[in-house]
Design a protein around this motif. Structure first.
Motif, PDB file in Angstrom:
ATOM      1  N   THR A  39       0.836  -1.214   0.000  1.00 13.78           N
ATOM      2  CA  THR A  39       0.000   0.000   0.000  1.00 13.78           C
ATOM      3  C   THR A  39       0.864   1.255   0.000  1.00 13.78           C
ATOM      4  OG1 THR A  39      -1.794   1.206   1.113  1.00 13.78           O
ATOM      5  CG2 THR A  39      -0.213   0.137   2.551  1.00 13.78           C
ATOM      6  N   THR A  40       0.252   2.343  -0.497  1.00 15.22           N
ATOM      7  CA  THR A  40       0.955   3.632  -0.436  1.00 15.22           C
ATOM      8  C   THR A  40       0.447   4.468   0.741  1.00 15.22           C
ATOM      9  OG1 THR A  40      -0.643   4.709  -1.910  1.00 15.22           O
ATOM     10  CG2 THR A  40       1.276   3.658  -2.937  1.00 15.22           C
ATOM     11  N   GLU A  47       1.373  -0.453  13.347  1.00 14.69           N
ATOM     12  CA  GLU A  47       1.553  -1.318  12.178  1.00 14.69           C
ATOM     13  C   GLU A  47       3.032  -1.486  11.848  1.00 14.69           C
ATOM     14  OE1 GLU A  47      -2.536  -0.800   9.626  1.00 14.69           O
ATOM     15  OE2 GLU A  47      -0.948   0.649   9.294  1.00 14.69           O
ATOM     16  N   VAL A  48       3.346  -2.697  11.391  1.00 16.91           N
ATOM     17  CA  VAL A  48       4.743  -3.046  11.157  1.00 16.91           C
ATOM     18  C   VAL A  48       4.961  -3.360   9.667  1.00 16.91           C
ATOM     19  CG1 VAL A  48       6.536  -4.766  11.722  1.00 16.91           C
ATOM     20  CG2 VAL A  48       4.931  -3.989  13.496  1.00 16.91           C
ATOM     21  N   GLU A  49       6.002  -2.780   9.112  1.00 16.69           N
ATOM     22  CA  GLU A  49       6.397  -3.041   7.723  1.00 16.69           C
ATOM     23  C   GLU A  49       6.681  -4.541   7.525  1.00 16.69           C
ATOM     24  OE1 GLU A  49       6.853  -1.634   4.775  1.00 16.69           O
ATOM     25  OE2 GLU A  49       8.065  -3.261   3.960  1.00 16.69           O
ATOM     26  N   GLY A  50       6.109  -5.109   6.476  1.00 19.04           N
ATOM     27  CA  GLY A  50       6.382  -6.517   6.184  1.00 19.04           C
ATOM     28  C   GLY A  50       5.574  -7.481   7.036  1.00 19.04           C
ATOM     29  N   PHE A  55       4.752  -1.200   3.015  1.00 19.29           N
ATOM     30  CA  PHE A  55       4.464   0.219   2.796  1.00 19.29           C
ATOM     31  C   PHE A  55       5.402   0.749   1.710  1.00 19.29           C
ATOM     32  CE2 PHE A  55       3.009  -0.618   7.137  1.00 19.29           C
ATOM     33  CZ  PHE A  55       1.708  -0.126   7.061  1.00 19.29           C
ATOM     34  N   LEU A  56       4.833   1.150   0.585  1.00 22.05           N
ATOM     35  CA  LEU A  56       5.638   1.575  -0.555  1.00 22.05           C
ATOM     36  C   LEU A  56       5.353   3.036  -0.891  1.00 22.05           C
ATOM     37  CD1 LEU A  56       5.057  -1.418  -3.049  1.00 22.05           C
ATOM     38  CD2 LEU A  56       6.803  -1.219  -1.264  1.00 22.05           C
ATOM     39  N   SER A  57       6.335   3.675  -1.518  1.00 18.36           N
ATOM     40  CA  SER A  57       6.079   5.007  -2.058  1.00 18.36           C
ATOM     41  C   SER A  57       5.214   4.828  -3.307  1.00 18.36           C
ATOM     42  CB  SER A  57       7.387   5.690  -2.437  1.00 18.36           C
ATOM     43  OG  SER A  57       7.964   4.978  -3.519  1.00 18.36           O
ATOM     44  N   GLU A  58       4.551   5.905  -3.711  1.00 19.34           N
ATOM     45  CA  GLU A  58       3.711   5.813  -4.906  1.00 19.34           C
ATOM     46  C   GLU A  58       4.556   5.457  -6.126  1.00 19.34           C
ATOM     47  OE1 GLU A  58       0.671   8.820  -4.982  1.00 19.34           O
ATOM     48  OE2 GLU A  58       0.624   8.715  -7.185  1.00 19.34           O
ATOM     49  N   GLU A  59       5.770   5.975  -6.139  1.00 21.97           N
ATOM     50  CA  GLU A  59       6.658   5.723  -7.284  1.00 21.97           C
ATOM     51  C   GLU A  59       6.960   4.222  -7.411  1.00 21.97           C
ATOM     52  OE1 GLU A  59      10.244   7.973  -6.951  1.00 21.97           O
ATOM     53  OE2 GLU A  59      11.103   6.849  -8.647  1.00 21.97           O
ATOM     54  N   VAL A  60       7.335   3.624  -6.300  1.00 19.69           N
ATOM     55  CA  VAL A  60       7.675   2.188  -6.319  1.00 19.69           C
ATOM     56  C   VAL A  60       6.435   1.359  -6.644  1.00 19.69           C
ATOM     57  CG1 VAL A  60       8.461   0.246  -4.891  1.00 19.69           C
ATOM     58  CG2 VAL A  60       9.641   2.448  -4.762  1.00 19.69           C
ATOM     59  N   GLU A  78      -9.157   7.660  -2.332  1.00 18.97           N
ATOM     60  CA  GLU A  78      -8.584   8.723  -3.147  1.00 18.97           C
ATOM     61  C   GLU A  78      -7.063   8.834  -2.936  1.00 18.97           C
ATOM     62  OE1 GLU A  78     -10.558   9.996  -5.287  1.00 18.97           O
ATOM     63  OE2 GLU A  78      -8.921  11.204  -6.120  1.00 18.97           O
ATOM     64  N   GLY A  79      -6.335   8.541  -3.962  1.00 20.00           N
ATOM     65  CA  GLY A  79      -4.886   8.719  -3.910  1.00 20.00           C
ATOM     66  C   GLY A  79      -4.128   7.620  -3.185  1.00 20.00           C
ATOM     67  N   LYS A  80      -4.840   6.627  -2.632  1.00 10.29           N
ATOM     68  CA  LYS A  80      -4.155   5.564  -1.876  1.00 10.29           C
ATOM     69  C   LYS A  80      -4.301   4.220  -2.590  1.00 10.29           C
ATOM     70  CE  LYS A  80      -3.092   8.242   1.591  1.00 10.29           C
ATOM     71  NZ  LYS A  80      -2.310   9.271   0.857  1.00 10.29           N
ATOM     72  N   TYR A  81      -3.157   3.658  -2.936  1.00  7.62           N
ATOM     73  CA  TYR A  81      -3.146   2.394  -3.674  1.00  7.62           C
ATOM     74  C   TYR A  81      -2.957   1.215  -2.719  1.00  7.62           C
ATOM     75  CZ  TYR A  81      -2.286   5.177  -7.882  1.00  7.62           C
ATOM     76  OH  TYR A  81      -2.381   6.076  -8.910  1.00  7.62           O
ATOM     77  N   TYR A  82      -3.601   0.112  -3.081  1.00  5.29           N
ATOM     78  CA  TYR A  82      -3.449  -1.138  -2.339  1.00  5.29           C
ATOM     79  C   TYR A  82      -3.362  -2.255  -3.374  1.00  5.29           C
ATOM     80  CZ  TYR A  82      -5.464   1.236   1.813  1.00  5.29           C
ATOM     81  OH  TYR A  82      -5.729   2.076   2.858  1.00  5.29           O
TER      82      TYR A  82
END
Ligand code: 5GP
Length: 188
Positions: A39-40, A47-50, A55-60, A78-82
């Motif tokens: 997700t961006t 919450e813990v990464e992995g 948790f990714l940047s929009e670019e990645v 809006e604006g948040k990718y999963y």
């Protein structure tokens, strides 16, 4: 990609699907594995990464879309990718586990289309949109705008409930967990 089974638990935000998913994962840790989405959106407090998400940047995230690394992805808010990474399903299958996906309704429909023979989908229905709003408020994780967006989206998502293999009405969490359990255990 060698395919095993997939369990999808979907619902409008605040229907209690995450609690049901946790219950199933805690009870059957050898059989089931949580499919960690990318997700961006920013991590919430604990919450813990992995673990909870990648948790990714929009670019990645967009790079991964271009490289076709997702089996499904959505701009859920809006604006948040999963999205669900193919590598995540492969990782879990490789560990001998059935992936459990906690994803939104559109993403769930896409997974069903992509894995029609191997995906089993459960739609968790909240008692009412009003109750869902009350739960989301009680959770205290949303801003006023975000809460409004989630409630509006929920009403729309409820109209898709008949597209899924099973529907569970969650007006009693314990009962709903047991019902989900009785759906998935015959798959083992
Ligand atoms: P939250 O921001 O509350 O963690 O999640 C918001 C919504 O996005 C929830 O309905 C959650 O199930 C959904 N979601 C989480 N991961 C994914 C994913 O990989 N794909 C899709 N389509 N939805 C996801």
């Amino acid at each position: 990609m060698s395919q095993g089974k997939i369990i999808i638990v979907t619902a409008p935000s605040g229907s209690g699907k995450t609690s049901i998913v946790r219950y199933l994962l805690d009870k059957y840790p050898q059989r089931l594995g949580f499919s960690i989405s990318a997700t961006t959106r920013k991590p919430r407090g604990n919450e813990v990464e992995g673990k909870d998400y990648y948790f990714l940047s929009e670019e990645v995230f967009k790079q991964k879309i271009r490289k076709n690394e997702f089996v499904e992805w959505e701009m859920v808010y809006e604006g948040k990718y999963y999205g669900t990474l193919e590598s995540e399903l492969t990782r879990l299958w490789g560990n001998g586990k059935t992936p459990v996906l906690d994803i939104d309704v559109k993403g769930a429909l896409h997974i069903q289309q992509r894995f029609p023979k191997t995906a089993v989908s459960i739609f968790v229905e909240p008692p009412s949109v009003e109750e869902l709003e009350r739960r989301l408020k009680g959770r205290g994780t949303e801003s006023k705008e975000s809460l409004e967006a989630r409630v509006n989206k929920a009403a729309y998502e409820l109209s898709f409930k008949n597209h899924f293999n099973y529907t569970i009405l969650n007006n009693d969490l314990e009962k709903a967990c047991k019902e989900a359990e009785s759906i998935i255990t015959p798959l083992f």
